[in-house]
Each structure stands twice: as structure tokens, then as C-alpha cells.
Design a protein around this motif. Structure first.
Motif, short mmCIF file in Angstrom:
data_model
loop_
_atom_site.label_atom_id
_atom_site.label_comp_id
_atom_site.label_asym_id
_atom_site.label_seq_id
_atom_site.Cartn_x
_atom_site.Cartn_y
_atom_site.Cartn_z
N GLY A 245 0.82 -1.21 0.00
CA GLY A 245 0.00 0.00 0.00
C GLY A 245 0.85 1.27 0.00
O GLY A 245 0.54 2.24 -0.70
N TYR A 248 2.42 1.59 -3.52
CA TYR A 248 1.40 1.84 -4.54
C TYR A 248 0.95 3.30 -4.51
O TYR A 248 0.90 3.99 -5.54
CB TYR A 248 0.20 0.92 -4.30
N VAL A 325 -6.79 4.19 -3.02
CA VAL A 325 -5.40 4.46 -3.36
C VAL A 325 -5.32 5.66 -4.30
O VAL A 325 -4.46 6.54 -4.14
CB VAL A 325 -4.76 3.22 -4.01
N ALA A 404 -7.07 7.32 1.95
CA ALA A 404 -6.86 5.97 1.41
C ALA A 404 -7.59 4.89 2.17
O ALA A 404 -7.70 3.76 1.69
CB ALA A 404 -5.36 5.65 1.39
N MET A 418 -6.82 1.12 0.72
CA MET A 418 -5.64 0.46 1.27
C MET A 418 -5.04 1.36 2.34
O MET A 418 -5.54 2.47 2.58
CB MET A 418 -4.61 0.17 0.17
N THR A 419 -3.97 0.91 2.93
CA THR A 419 -3.32 1.70 3.98
C THR A 419 -1.82 1.56 3.86
O THR A 419 -1.32 0.77 3.05
CB THR A 419 -3.80 1.27 5.37
N THR A 420 -1.10 2.32 4.67
CA THR A 420 0.35 2.36 4.59
C THR A 420 0.98 2.09 5.96
O THR A 420 0.28 1.96 6.97
CB THR A 420 0.83 3.73 4.08
#
Length: 473
Positions: A245, A248, A325, A404, A418-420
Motif C-alpha cells: 500500500g 502503490y 489508493v 486511502a 488500502m493503507t500504509t
């Protein structure tokens, strides 16, 4: 004495020393500055620095060491009350709260004291016992003694240093040289503080990361495909979905920031008139001053709904919600435009004008000169700027949190949430956490991983710039 008042007294002594040192040097030279080794101000600064340096060093060292010494002296009084760190925190809060309540220890009762402290904004972790109250009284006494002792020592050192410096102030004294050495030492100390801070951050990450890997297998962390923390047990803490994530979203942001930032830099440096550049460049760099939380709100309230209207159920049907995203990537790319543009603009402007003139003199058009001369010469620096922008995007948090989503998954669909890594660091450390559990300590492992990735990107950017930089006469 409060630390602020003590600092003010030291500054006043230093100011008085400056005036007296200057006058003493002029008096010794009979008012003739030609008979003095240095300018009059240098003698004043020599006395002022003699006062400030030892006094401020003592105050800084005392402030850093005294609380821990007092804690060790008071801790045995509450050794049987539970976790020493939490109990000592309560002791300090009780001591501070009684100052706010303006009541003495001899008239206050432990019963009901927690509620009374809460009414004045002092939160205590547990009910105040008699031993805690006694420890708070002891802490208050020791803190007062420490404050007065610091005041006496600091004023004695300041006064003694001023007298010593004034005594040796003569017209022949090389005051300028001593002031220069003092300034050099100050600059070295500032650099050492920055280095020590970095080392402290790295050590804190390393030790807590080691503690995490003692509780959770490293192979499951680095190669696990599922991120599912559970403070009740049975957590799966695989980092690969978070890395995916992060990369991306950063990739999409660079797809936005690099072309727009580079093209704007080329326009501003090669085509724009001085008048246009005078207002366009500051306007562009205003974006760099906008807080990231504002960009996050922009992603949540504007970009996300706009993308949902086009790609959601009312449009192409590719998007289930506004957080995705693509939302975070687009907004983060907008945030990075001034970063890429400013660095690229400076690099392009560093290309010698003689190269442009030579290309134009050989018959090349302005666009050919930019493509075949300017950009190749500036390419190493531009590549370094892009890598620095990438490290900046990898470390972004608020845009990801608001734009996100929070889903940790491995997917190629840019319209999914999504996540980071940074977002999960925030979520794992939000609220009261038990730092003996892997679910809380994993934040340090994530932070260490992020630190290594960004450090490698920064080193690579610097290496590219230094390795391929052209040297022009």
C-alpha cells in the motif's frame, strides 16, 4: 526560583557584563580604539559569553538530571504500590496538583483527593493513598531544594565568571579570537545536539524493535501476507500488505508530481519572464506551506467524492467508496508538486548559461536546447529530487489516513481502499497501550522499517547527485 526567572537573571548579568567589559576595555585604552587589539564590542561579548556558557550548561544539565535523581530518592517510599513508573507519575501529579489547589500537605487528606485533583485538571491514575501523599510531600520538598540550589549555583557561577572575565579584560586581550572560538564551539554543540537526537531516535527504535522480535517471529513479520492485529491475542502482523500500500500510493503520487513539477520547473526557468516568475514561483510554493491535514481534508471532502461520482456506482462502477489508493495518490502528488518543482528549478538554473548560448548559436531551437542540453546536464540532480520526493511521500500520514482508508490488502485495483506503514503506526499507538505486547511494539518495528527505506532512498539520491554531477568551468 522558577527556571524562566533564573534565565532572565542570567541574561541580565550577561548584558551588564557586556556593557562593563566594553567600558573597561575603552577605559584601559584611554578611549582610543586604535590602541585596542579588537573592537570594543568584542570585549563586551567576551564577558557576556563567559557568563552565559557555563550558566546555561549548568541549567541544562541540572534540568535533565535532577528529576531522575529526585525520583530515585522518592521511589522507595512507594515501592509496594505497583508499577514504579506509573506510581511516580501519580506522585508528581499529586505534588503539582496540590500547588494548584494551594493547600499544604499537613492539611490535606488522601481520601477524595483524586476527585479534587481531577476538578482542577490533574488526572491521577489511581486513588491517592497515604504513602503516595507522603511521597508527593517528599517530592515537593526535594524539588524546592533542587530549585533553590540550582539558583544559588547558577548565580554564583554567573557572577564569578563575570568578575573573572572583567578582571582579565585589557586592551591587549585578543577578545576577537576568543569570541570566534566561542561561536565555533556553539556551532559544534548545535551540530552535536542534532546528531545526538538522531542517534537517540535510532536507538529507541532499535531497542523496541528487538523487544518486538523477541515476542513475534521476524519471518512472519517480514513475509506475512495478512495484517490483522488483535490485542486479545492471535494477531497476524505481516508487513507485506502495508509495504504494498505504501509503495502503490507513492507510485501514483510520483506519477502526478514528477511530470507536473518538472514541466513547471522547465517553464519557470526557461520560458517565463521575470515578471511572471516573480509571482508564479511563490504562488506555486504556497502549496508547500499547506499542512498535510488540510490536504487530507481536501482528499476526503473533494477528491474522493469527485472520483466516486466518475468511477463509482453512478459512473463506471469501479469504485466502492471515496477512500481509495487513487484518492490519496492524487492529493499526495499535488502536495509534492512544489517539492519537485522547486528542486528541479534550482538544478536547471545551475546549468551554465554558456551551454544554452552555445546550443542556440549552433542553430538549435529553444526546445531542442532544453531536451538535448539543459535536461541531460540537470538529469542527475532531477533524479535526486525525484528520489527525495519519493521518500517524502512514503513518510506521509494524514493524507493516507483520510484519503486511502485503513484496509491492509494486496490488490492491484487503485480504486480500492488500502493503507500504509505510517497509518498503521498511528493506529497501533492510539490510546492507552501495553508496551509489553507485540501489538503495541509492532509500531516500532514498522517505524524502523520505514526509517531504513527512507534512509536508503536519501542515500541513493545523494549518491546519484554526487556520482553523476557534471563539473563545469
Amino acid at each position: 526560583m522558577p527556571l524562566g526567572w533564573l534565565l532572565l537573571l542570567v541574561l541580565l548579568i550577561a548584558a551588564a557584563g557586556y556593557v562593563m567589559g566594553r567600558r573597561r576595555a575603552l577605559s584601559g585604552a584611554g578611549g582610543d580604539t586604535r590602541a585596542m587589539h579588537s573592537l570594543p564590542g568584542a570585549y563586551g561579548w567576551n564577558v557576556a559569553m563567559a557568563v552565559l556558557i557555563p550558566s546555561l550548561l549548568l541549567m541544562a544539565a541540572w534540568t535533565a538530571v535532577a528529576p531522575s535523581v529526585i525520583d530515585r530518592m522518592v521511589a522507595p517510599m512507594v515501592a509496594d504500590q505497583g508499577d514504579p513508573a506509573l506510581v511516580m507519575s501519580d506522585v508528581r501529579r499529586v505534588a503539582r496538583g496540590l500547588v494548584i489547589l494551594d493547600e499544604g500537605f499537613d492539611t490535606i487528606a488522601a481520601e477524595g483527593l483524586r476527585d479534587r485533583l481531577a476538578s482542577v485538571g490533574v488526572a491521577v491514575g489511581q486513588d491517592v493513598s497515604e504513602s503516595t501523599l507522603a511521597a508527593a510531600e517528599r517530592y515537593d520538598i526535594l524539588a524546592a531544594r533542587s530549585s533553590w540550589l540550582l539558583t544559588a549555583l547558577t548565580l554564583a557561577i554567573a557572577g564569578g565568571a563575570a568578575a573573572w572575565a572583567l578582571r582579565r579584560t585589557t586592551p591587549d586581550l585578543r577578545a576577537r579570537n576568543e569570541v570566534e572560538r566561542g561561536i565555533q564551539g556553539l556551532l559544534i554543540a548545535a551540530a552535536l545536539v542534532a546528531i545526538a537526537t538522531t542517534i537517540g531516535i535510532v536507538l529507541a527504535l532499535i531497542f523496541n524493535t528487538i523487544k518486538f522480535f523477541q515476542l513475534y517471529p521476524a519471518t512472519d513479520f517480514f513475509f506475512g501476507l495478512t495484517w490483522s492485529p488483535s490485542f486479545g491475542g492471535g494477531s497476524e502482523l505481516g508487513i507485506l500488505p502495508l509495504i504494498w500500500g505504501t509503495l502503490y500510493i507513492s507510485f501514483i503520487s510520483l506519477l502526478v508530481a514528477v511530470p507536473l513539477g518538472l514541466l513547471s520547473a522547465v517553464y519557470l526557468s526557461e520560458y517565463a519572464s521575470h515578471r511572471v516568475r516573480a509571482w508564479a514561483k511563490p504562488m506555486l510554493e504556497v502549496l508547500a506551506g499547506i499542512p498535510s491535514i488540510v490536504y487530507g481534508l481536501f482528499a476526503l471532502l473533494t477528491v474522493g467524492p469527485a472520483l466516486l461520482a466518475v468511477f463509482g456506482d453512478g459512473g463506471l462502477g469501479w469504485m466502492d467508496g471515496g477512500t481509495a489508493v487513487m484518492t490519496a495518490g492524487l492529493v499526495m502528488g499535488i502536495m509534492l508538486i512544489p517539492f519537485v518543482s522547486s528542486l528541479s528549478d534550482d538544478i536547471i538554473n545551475a546549468v551554465p548559461q554558456a551551454m544554452r548560448d552555445g546550443s542556440l548559436g549552433l542553430g538549435a531551437t529553444p526546445s531542442e536546447t532544453i531536451r538535448q542540453v539543459v535536461l541531460p546536464a540537470a538529469l542527475p540532480g532531477i533524479a535526486g529530487a525525484v528520489l527525495l520526493a519519493a521518500s517524502r511521500s512514503i513518510g506521509e500520514t494524514m493524507i493516507v489516513v483520510l484519503g486511502a482508508g485503513a484496509a491492509a490488502k494486496l490488490s492491484l485495483n487503485p480504486f480500492e481502499a488500502m493503507t500504509t506503514i505510517t497509518a498503521k503506526i498511528v493506529s497501533q499507538l492510539t490510546g492507552d497501550q501495553d508496551f509489553s505486547s507485540p501489538e503495541a511494539l509492532v509500531a516500532f518495528a514498522l517505524g524502523m522499517t520505514l526509517f531504513v527505506v527512507t534512509l536508503c532512498l536519501n542515500i541513493l539520491a545523494l549518491w546519484i547527485v554526487r556520482r553523476y554531477r557534471e563539473q563545469y568551468e
